[in-house]
Design a protein around this motif. Structure first.
Motif, short mmCIF file in Angstrom:
data_model
loop_
_atom_site.label_atom_id
_atom_site.label_comp_id
_atom_site.label_asym_id
_atom_site.label_seq_id
_atom_site.Cartn_x
_atom_site.Cartn_y
_atom_site.Cartn_z
N LEU A 286 1.23 0.98 -5.96
CA LEU A 286 -0.21 0.89 -6.17
C LEU A 286 -0.71 2.05 -7.02
O LEU A 286 -1.63 1.89 -7.83
CB LEU A 286 -0.92 0.85 -4.82
CG LEU A 286 -2.36 0.33 -4.80
CD1 LEU A 286 -2.46 -1.06 -5.38
CD2 LEU A 286 -2.90 0.35 -3.36
N LEU B 137 -1.78 2.95 6.43
CA LEU B 137 -2.08 2.04 5.32
C LEU B 137 -3.58 1.94 5.06
O LEU B 137 -4.01 1.84 3.91
CB LEU B 137 -1.51 0.65 5.62
CG LEU B 137 0.01 0.55 5.79
CD1 LEU B 137 0.41 -0.89 6.10
CD2 LEU B 137 0.74 1.05 4.56
N SER C 195 -5.63 2.47 1.58
CA SER C 195 -6.57 1.47 1.09
C SER C 195 -7.91 2.10 0.77
O SER C 195 -8.50 1.85 -0.30
CB SER C 195 -6.74 0.36 2.13
OG SER C 195 -7.72 -0.58 1.73
N ASP D 145 4.41 -4.38 3.39
CA ASP D 145 4.51 -3.13 4.14
C ASP D 145 5.06 -3.38 5.54
O ASP D 145 5.87 -2.60 6.05
CB ASP D 145 3.14 -2.46 4.23
CG ASP D 145 2.64 -1.95 2.89
OD1 ASP D 145 3.39 -1.20 2.23
OD2 ASP D 145 1.53 -2.33 2.49
N TYR E 51 0.85 -1.20 0.00
CA TYR E 51 0.00 0.00 0.00
C TYR E 51 0.88 1.25 0.00
O TYR E 51 0.62 2.22 -0.70
CB TYR E 51 -0.88 0.02 1.26
CG TYR E 51 -2.09 -0.88 1.21
CD1 TYR E 51 -3.14 -0.62 0.34
CD2 TYR E 51 -2.20 -1.98 2.06
CE1 TYR E 51 -4.27 -1.43 0.30
CE2 TYR E 51 -3.31 -2.80 2.03
CZ TYR E 51 -4.35 -2.52 1.15
OH TYR E 51 -5.46 -3.33 1.12
N GLY F 231 -0.35 -5.88 1.19
CA GLY F 231 -0.16 -5.41 2.57
C GLY F 231 0.94 -6.08 3.36
O GLY F 231 1.53 -5.46 4.24
#
Length: 358
Positions: A135, A199, A203, A175, A122, A172
């Motif tokens: 992303l 995060l 999202s 991260d 993310y 995820g």
């Protein structure tokens, strides 16, 4: 009468229109889904990293040894991924191609495509560690894809595909494992809880971005028990005899709880959005704790090489040092599942969380 060479150029479009009109007929279980469109990391990357300048690649044997034809496609597994199995179960196609693969065209992408990139997250800083696709860039690829689809299928048909497609987001883990613990840049800036919230905001913004571009059916995958990855047991938990690292598992649980709350919030606020969350934590932990119930023998190490450290370029470029039967393993390398575990997850999702969309 002499036929011109391109006289049947309209045929793929006609077939696509017929599929959209009549729908797929997979046992009557599923609503008509014309395509599966995927964003995320190595859990759903079918080979995009093959075509960028990064060491995070899986385009060599033994990766892909159990894929059709024994081809190392760039998938970080011995065979297919969960998204491939989902696409197959929906009656669309047996595997989903990578958007950057020049061997595929918009004709193939019209029924499914993945923009995912192994080692991304993310957080855009996570993508920078191994120079992979963030992303935000995957979102740009999706916008480009929409334009190509409109040219190929026509605006009306393209709009139908975009609105009726199944969107999968699986991301995820990197991260936390890579960007917070192994390369702890973010840990200097955030507490774990603050980073989780950071995060979550990314999202939420991403979901709204693709919604505004036409996405309506979105399948959001949570975090697995990252403390049980073989590499975590080996590198980050040696003093406890390579048991699962419970503080990292707690991060997965907390993050998934927050993701579920986000999903509830967005589905209550955003008109026409069908957003479902799948929490893989319980299922994969069950496999780790009770492997024999799933026909699996080994969960603390992967099939590739010694199975404790090997991942990507560290995985020996030969099949000789890998296990003979990957079906006996939960993990293929020190992080990524085997095709068998990907299938277990896909089957579970199709019969539980995904059923809320169909």
């Amino acid at each position: 009468m002499v036929l011109q060479g391109n006289c049947f150029s309209w045929l793929p479009k006609l077939i696509l229109l017929l599929v959209l009109y009549f729908g797929n007929k997979t046992e009557g279980r599923y609503e008509n889904i014309p395509a599966v469109i995927v964003f995320g990391d190595s859990s759903v990357d079918a080979g995009n990293n093959n075509f960028i300048d990064t060491i995070a690649k899986g385009n060599f044997l033994p990766y892909g040894r159990d894929f059709e034809g024994g081809n190392p496609t760039g998938r970080f597994s011995n065979g297919r991924l969960s998204t491939d199995f989902i696409s197959d179960a929906l009656g669309i196609k047996p595997s989903i191609p990578a958007y950057l693969d020049p061997n595929y065209s918009i004709e193939e992408f019209a029924t499914g495509v993945t923009f995912a990139s192994a080692s991304t997250g993310y957080d855009s800083l996570t993508a920078q560690v191994f120079n992979v696709i963030p992303l935000s860039k995957q979102l740009e690829f999706f916008k480009e894809y929409k334009k190509k689809l409109e040219i190929y299928a026509g605006i009306a048909t393209a709009q139908t595909i975009i609105q009726e497609a199944l969107y999968v987001i699986s991301i995820g883990s990197n991260d936390f494992i890579v960007n917070y613990y192994i390369f702890p840049e973010r840990s200097k800036q955030f507490t774990v809880e603050e980073y989780e919230n950071f995060l979550q905001s990314i999202s939420e913004n991403f979901i709204l971005e693709i919604y505004n571009l036409g996405a309506r059916k979105i399948f959001l995958v949570g975090l697995p028990p990252i403390g049980c990855f073989p590499i975590v047991r080996t590198v980050l938990n040696l003093k406890f005899g390579r048991a699962c690292r419970e503080d990292l598992n707690e991060i997965s649980r907390n993050f998934n709880r927050k993701t579920r709350s986000l999903v509830n919030k967005l589905t209550g606020e955003v008109k026409g959005l069908k957003l479902v969350f799948d929490d893989p934590y319980g299922l994969i932990l069950s496999v780790v704790k009770h492997p024999h119930l799933y026909g699996i023998d080994i969960v603390a190490e992967g099939c590739c090489g010694t199975g404790v450290l090997e991942i990507g370029f560290l995985c020996p470029k030969s099949n000789e040092r890998s296990c003979p039967d990957a079906n006996k393993y939960a993990f293929w390398d020190s992080v990524h599942p085997t095709e068998k575990l990907y299938r277990i997850f896909a089957d579970h999702a199709l019969n539980t969380s995904l059923g809320e969309l169909f």
